[in-house]
Design a protein around this motif. Structure first.
Motif, short mmCIF file in Angstrom:
data_model
loop_
_atom_site.label_atom_id
_atom_site.label_comp_id
_atom_site.label_asym_id
_atom_site.label_seq_id
_atom_site.Cartn_x
_atom_site.Cartn_y
_atom_site.Cartn_z
N ASN A 44 0.83 -1.34 0.06
CA ASN A 44 0.07 0.10 0.02
C ASN A 44 0.87 1.22 -0.06
N VAL A 45 0.49 1.91 -0.94
CA VAL A 45 1.55 3.10 -1.28
C VAL A 45 0.75 4.51 -1.31
N THR A 46 1.41 5.67 -1.10
CA THR A 46 0.91 6.88 -1.35
C THR A 46 1.92 7.80 -2.16
N SER B 73 -5.00 6.25 -1.21
CA SER B 73 -3.52 5.75 -1.75
C SER B 73 -3.65 4.68 -2.77
N ARG C 225 5.79 6.51 -1.42
CA ARG C 225 5.99 6.08 -0.17
C ARG C 225 5.29 4.77 0.25
N GLN D 231 3.10 2.46 2.81
CA GLN D 231 2.34 2.79 3.94
C GLN D 231 2.21 1.61 4.84
N ASN D 232 2.10 0.45 4.02
CA ASN D 232 1.96 -0.75 4.80
C ASN D 232 2.03 -1.79 3.76
N CYS D 233 2.12 -3.05 3.98
CA CYS D 233 2.38 -4.09 3.21
C CYS D 233 2.06 -5.52 3.86
#
Length: 390
Positions: free
Chosen positions: A234-236, A261, A306, A308-310
């Motif tokens: 999960n990217v922004t 995102s 960037r 944010q989560n994975c």
């Protein structure tokens, strides 16, 4: 006397089968044994949860055409006492991109998809640039875009809605691990669990997802389905991508919007894709070496993205041809398989549930013929060639 059906696995496939069975014949006793009722490690909950008709084989297209019809009407279909579930279906479309090398295949696939009723547009390079101005098209020849009927949704919500509806129709769910299938000649007679319970069965269905190979071994059957880990990021990005679809780059890297995102990923190379890797690990090297550079090239605004989560989830990966194995095995009369969807289980779940229920109740398919996905092709080494594997 009503028949007893035991389904091993209560994810989207098992719950879809339970739903269609009880909907069609309330006299059938249905027991679903699910090892993890929280679904915390299930492929249904950990996937990118999307649906498309952009396949290269007619049956996959037809299964997903029924899938989108099912998802669009899920509120009415799975309503319980006036309460309708929602899975936040967003028909944002898939966008498959092709370079000159892949253009002929893209056009061939598009013609097949259109002939079967899929709402797919073929976009030349200039049309791609005009419609998606944030896209780098310099190395592209064309793209195929799903105008409707393709997109993404809440996969966990779909599983819960199917499970609850199946239960409301009378299916019995058991939280337990299956430890043995008792076989007597050509039939499975009982399903045993870790808690010591035994469930007599007239029919048993293997819908155990990434763990289905182990279940098949309990009846002496070699199922070519393995757990293959897939990492999702999960990217922004500070940039705006208006009208962003689920985009499939020619490299195989994909991304799609997720609120404000994006989520993205890709499959590892064939020589770096072992079985049964731990789910609590993420392939960060794949992101750094492959995903990020590809995204930054395809969408210049992604240069500044960037993470944010994975997380990671399993594909129940059919190593023969990455297509599902559905139906009987010729050596066991009352054991049905619904395995090896290789990332397509959520979208093909409704068609599979309907088809398996037809086999159990009528001994044949009465709606969409799924027989080309039978176990016989595995035994005869006749792989189905699907050109749009993601």
């Amino acid at each position: 006397m009503s028949s007893k059906v035991v389904i091993v696995g209560g994810g989207v496939i098992g719950s879809s089968i339970a739903y269609f069975l009880r909907l069609a014949d309330p006299t059938v006793g249905v027991t679903v044994i699910e090892r993890d009722p929280t679904y915390a490690r299930s492929s249904s909950a950990l996937s990118a949860a999307s649906i498309r008709q952009q396949f290269s084989t007619p049956l996959s297209i037809q299964m997903s055409l029924f899938g989108i019809e099912f998802l669009r009407t899920i509120g009415e279909r799975l309503e319980i006492n006036g309460t309708q579930p929602s899975i936040d279906l967003h028909e944002g479309g898939y966008l498959f991109l092709a370079t000159r090398a892949g253009e002929a295949t893209l056009r061939e696939n598009h013609a097949l998809q259109r002939s079967l009723g899929a709402d797919i547009s073929l976009l030349e390079q200039a049309a791609l640039r005009a419609r998606f101005p944030w896209l780098n098209t310099e190395d592209l020849a064309a793209g195929a875009y799903g105008e409707s009927g393709e997109g993404w949704f809440d996969g966990y919500g779909l599983v819960q809605a199917l499970r609850k509806k199946a239960q409301s129709l009378g299916a019995h769910y058991v939280a337990d691990h299956v430890t043995a299938l008792l076989r007597d000649g050509r039939r499975v007679t009982q399903v045993h669990t870790m808690s010591g319970d035994a469930y007599p069965c007239d029919v048993v269905v293997n819908a155990a997802g990434a763990w289905s190979r182990h279940v098949a071994q309990m009846v002496g059957i070699d199922l070519p389905v393995y757990a293959r880990r897939r990492s999702i990021f999960n990217v922004t990005s500070p940039g705006r991508l208006d009208g962003c679809p689920l985009l499939i780059d020619p490299s195989g890297v994909y991304f799609r919007p997720e609120g404000h995102s994006f989520i993205c990923g890709t499959s590892p190379s064939a020589d770096n894709d072992p079985n049964d890797l731990p789910l609590d690990e993420v392939d960060h090297a794949l992101f750094e070496d492959m995903i990020w550079p590809t995204l930054a090239h395809r969408v210049p605004q992604f240069e500044a993205l960037r993470v944010q989560n994975c997380w990671s989830g399993y594909y129940e990966y059919n190593v023969l041809d990455q297509n599902a194995i559905i139906g009987h095995h010729p050596e066991v009369d009352n054991c049905l398989f619904a395995n090896g969807f290789s990332g397509h289980g959520l979208q093909q779940g409704p068609a599979t549930g309907r088809g398996i229920s037809e086999l159990i109740l009528h001994g044949r398919y009465t709606s969409l013929d799924l027989s080309s996905l039978s176990f016989s092709r595995v035994l005869e080494n006749r792989p189905i060639v699907e050109k749009n594997v993601v």
